[in-house]
Scaffold this motif. Sequence first.
Motif, PDB file in Angstrom:
ATOM      1  N   LYS A 271      -9.010  -2.647  -6.005  1.00  0.00           N
ATOM      2  CA  LYS A 271      -9.711  -1.371  -6.043  1.00  0.00           C
ATOM      3  C   LYS A 271     -10.650  -1.332  -4.843  1.00  0.00           C
ATOM      4  O   LYS A 271     -11.662  -2.026  -4.819  1.00  0.00           O
ATOM      5  CB  LYS A 271     -10.497  -1.219  -7.342  1.00  0.00           C
TER       6      LYS A 271
ATOM      7  N   SER B 235      -0.641  -8.731  -3.582  1.00  0.00           N
ATOM      8  CA  SER B 235      -1.644  -7.733  -3.959  1.00  0.00           C
ATOM      9  C   SER B 235      -1.069  -6.340  -3.759  1.00  0.00           C
ATOM     10  O   SER B 235      -0.213  -6.118  -2.897  1.00  0.00           O
ATOM     11  CB  SER B 235      -2.901  -7.903  -3.107  1.00  0.00           C
TER      12      SER B 235
ATOM     13  N   ARG C  99      -2.559  -2.110  -3.683  1.00  0.00           N
ATOM     14  CA  ARG C  99      -3.739  -1.256  -3.640  1.00  0.00           C
ATOM     15  C   ARG C  99      -3.296   0.196  -3.696  1.00  0.00           C
ATOM     16  O   ARG C  99      -2.099   0.498  -3.622  1.00  0.00           O
ATOM     17  CB  ARG C  99      -4.546  -1.515  -2.375  1.00  0.00           C
ATOM     18  N   ASP C 100      -4.259   1.102  -3.840  1.00  0.00           N
ATOM     19  CA  ASP C 100      -3.899   2.513  -3.892  1.00  0.00           C
ATOM     20  C   ASP C 100      -3.463   2.990  -2.511  1.00  0.00           C
ATOM     21  O   ASP C 100      -3.605   2.293  -1.517  1.00  0.00           O
ATOM     22  CB  ASP C 100      -5.069   3.349  -4.403  1.00  0.00           C
TER      23      ASP C 100
ATOM     24  N   GLU D 229     -12.831   0.780  -1.621  1.00  0.00           N
ATOM     25  CA  GLU D 229     -13.522   1.997  -1.229  1.00  0.00           C
ATOM     26  C   GLU D 229     -12.763   2.655  -0.077  1.00  0.00           C
ATOM     27  O   GLU D 229     -11.928   2.038   0.578  1.00  0.00           O
ATOM     28  CB  GLU D 229     -14.956   1.677  -0.794  1.00  0.00           C
TER      29      GLU D 229
ATOM     30  N   GLN E  41       0.834  -1.195   0.000  1.00  0.00           N
ATOM     31  CA  GLN E  41       0.000   0.000   0.000  1.00  0.00           C
ATOM     32  C   GLN E  41       0.873   1.251   0.000  1.00  0.00           C
ATOM     33  O   GLN E  41       1.185   1.790  -1.041  1.00  0.00           O
ATOM     34  CB  GLN E  41      -0.959   0.018   1.194  1.00  0.00           C
TER      35      GLN E  41
ATOM     36  N   HIS F  89      -4.479  -6.473  -8.439  1.00  0.00           N
ATOM     37  CA  HIS F  89      -4.606  -5.055  -8.113  1.00  0.00           C
ATOM     38  C   HIS F  89      -5.972  -4.853  -7.456  1.00  0.00           C
ATOM     39  O   HIS F  89      -6.999  -5.144  -8.059  1.00  0.00           O
ATOM     40  CB  HIS F  89      -4.474  -4.192  -9.361  1.00  0.00           C
TER      41      HIS F  89
END
Length: 199
Positions: free
Chosen positions: A151, A132, A134-135, A153, A105, A149
């Motif tokens: 996505k 994995s 993530r943003d 919330e 992350q 990847h």
Amino acid sequence: MINSEIWKDSSEIESIIDRMGEELRSLIALRAIKAPLMVGIHTGGVWVADRLHEVLELTEPLGHLDISFYRDDFTRIGMHPQVRPSYLPFGIDDRHLILVDDVLQSGRTIRAALNILFDYGRPASVILVTLSERDGRELPIEPNVVGLHAKLEAGEQIKLSGPHPLVLLRGQSAKTSATKTDKASVDSPAKGAKGEARR
């Protein structure tokens, strides 16, 4: 993490790791790397590295790192880690390393792991592999091989559970949930308070 549910089950994770292993094998061949060394980051990274170590049939033992006290935001985020000793059963000077983690992350865990590795020696190269990503990246760190990847919330997290079986969980962070609860308490006064206002 609270209100978590299985996002990727064990069969999906094993398929992803098999594909990562093939991508990693191709990258190693492309770079003409001989006898790479693999290092997993506690805890989930070690679980993923253990599977990849078998897929690639590496002969040298698997190393592992605990980065708990090396993160530059350790005091700010208030971690209470279960500290495990790092274990590198080999010299790393001029060796090609494969560094494995479960979820990428901010990038701060990887930065901490690199700091530890360079305390042990100076590797010829480091390939970064993550199950994995993530943003939320805060540092210019990107994996060479990544399984999926995510996505998510706002306020969502993913976490690898294991080691047998390996599953990815998805849910709300405890901090986000606490913030929502506190806000609800402020925005919704008690009935008694409403009664006082009417008088």
